[in-house]
Design an enzyme around this catalytic site. Structure first.
Site, short mmCIF file in Angstrom:
data_model
loop_
_atom_site.label_atom_id
_atom_site.label_comp_id
_atom_site.label_asym_id
_atom_site.label_seq_id
_atom_site.Cartn_x
_atom_site.Cartn_y
_atom_site.Cartn_z
N ILE A 74 0.84 -1.20 0.00
CA ILE A 74 0.00 0.00 0.00
C ILE A 74 0.88 1.26 0.00
O ILE A 74 0.50 2.29 -0.54
CB ILE A 74 -1.00 -0.04 1.17
N GLY A 121 -1.44 -7.52 3.87
CA GLY A 121 -2.52 -7.58 4.86
C GLY A 121 -2.02 -7.22 6.24
O GLY A 121 -0.89 -6.78 6.41
N TYR A 134 -7.49 -11.95 13.89
CA TYR A 134 -6.41 -12.18 12.92
C TYR A 134 -6.36 -13.66 12.52
O TYR A 134 -6.29 -14.00 11.32
CB TYR A 134 -5.09 -11.73 13.56
C1 15L Z 1 2.17 -14.11 13.48
O1 15L Z 1 1.35 -14.60 12.71
C2 15L Z 1 2.48 -12.68 13.45
O2 15L Z 1 2.42 -12.15 12.15
C3 15L Z 1 3.81 -12.37 14.06
O3 15L Z 1 3.84 -10.99 14.33
C4 15L Z 1 4.07 -13.16 15.36
O4 15L Z 1 3.22 -12.74 16.35
C5 15L Z 1 3.90 -14.64 15.08
O5 15L Z 1 2.66 -14.89 14.49
C6 15L Z 1 4.03 -15.50 16.36
O6 15L Z 1 3.11 -16.26 16.67
O7 15L Z 1 5.05 -15.43 17.02
#
Ligand code: 15L
Length: 273
Positions: free
Chosen positions: A33, A71, A134
């Site tokens: 973006i 994203g 998320y």
């Molecule tokens: C993820 O999916 C995140 O994008 C990343 O920032 C971390 O938090 C990672 O998981 C994690 O579980 O350590």
């Protein structure tokens, strides 16, 4: 020579892939973006907002494969997740289909299954147990990938990324660490392996404390070079600086599970007894 689009090129993983991919895929189109501040002269970049289907179609033009890292990459408000990861992800798959892209690699996450306890070893075929909005968006993205593969013949690989980085950051990350070069290997399998139809891999290096059965990736040629235990002392030293988190320390998703948690703590048992 395949033309590969990388979305989320200004993000953490995208920034690292910008360095690792050019020797393998010289015809690389980067998108995000916002333009990365340090964009090099030899890097091709097009701005696109994933929420705008026409913009996403424009970046998919003439592309053979997509690495979709765009994203929202952490927990966010419903509006943030809905825009970037629900609408944005739908637009990505729909634009890829309309423009005849052959392969998509979707950056899923361990948070799609974060509410499995750490003592429960899971494969890629378990029921989703997202630990956050998320995580729900990652389940949605995997479902979209399956739909476009089965209905339209797109070759789709979802990588449930653990924790991407140079070293495992703490005790939890000793189980889920993903070395950048190992992510590149998984992406290459998704982009090149002739047997791909729809696959889900765990994005994890060779971690002796792994909670995940990742045999499908190994069957397709994955040979990770990162070994989390080589960084054991560092991870334990970092862990010692953290507060205890009874919910987060029990479940695979860690702090994503304890965030906003007011559920049943009776489910947290001392399984080591
Ligand atoms: C993820 O999916 C995140 O994008 C990343 O920032 C971390 O938090 C990672 O998981 C994690 O579980 O350590």
């Amino acid at each position: 020579m395949p033309r590969i689009l990388v979305t989320g090129a200004a993000g953490g993983i995208g920034t690292s892939l910008r360095k690792l991919l050019p020797p393998i895929y010289p015809d690389l189109l980067l998108s995000d973006i916002n333009k990365p501040a340090d964009l090099g002269k030899n890097e091709e970049f097009k701005t696109a907002d994933l929420v705008d289907l026409a913009q996403v179609e424009a970046i998919c033009e003439g592309v053979d494969g997509i690495l979709h890292f765009g994203g929202y990459s952490i927990e966010g408000s419903w509006d943030q997740i809905h825009q970037a990861n629900i609408i944005g992800c739908y637009n990505l798959f729909e634009a890829a289909y309309r423009k005849g892209v052959k392969r998509v690699i979707f950056a899923s996450s361990n948070h799609a299954v974060g509410f499995y306890p750490r003592h429960h070893r899971i494969g890629t075929d378990v029921t989703a147990r997202p630990d956050s909005r998320y995580g729900v968006s990652k389940v949605f993205g995997e479902a979209l990938g399956a739909l476009y593969a089965d209905k339209h013949g797109l070759k789709v690989t979802c990588i449930r990324i653990g924790n991407f980085g140079e070293v495992p950051l703490d005790h939890r990350r000793l189980s889920i660490w993903l070395k950048p070069e190992d992510l590149v290997q998984l992406c290459r399998i998704g982009l090149e392996n002739p047997d791909i139809h729809f696959e889900v891999f765990y994005g994890a290096s060779y971690n002796e404390r792994a909670w995940w059965d990742n045999h499908r990736a190994y069957d397709l040629g994955y040979r990770p070079t990162g070994r989390a235990e080589d960084f054991r002392e560092h991870a334990f030293a970092e862990q010692a600086k953290l507060k205890s988190d009874p919910v987060g320390d029990f479940y695979q998703g860690g702090a994503f599970c304890s965030m906003e948690f007011d559920g049943d703590t009776g489910r947290i048992v001392d399984w080591k007894k």
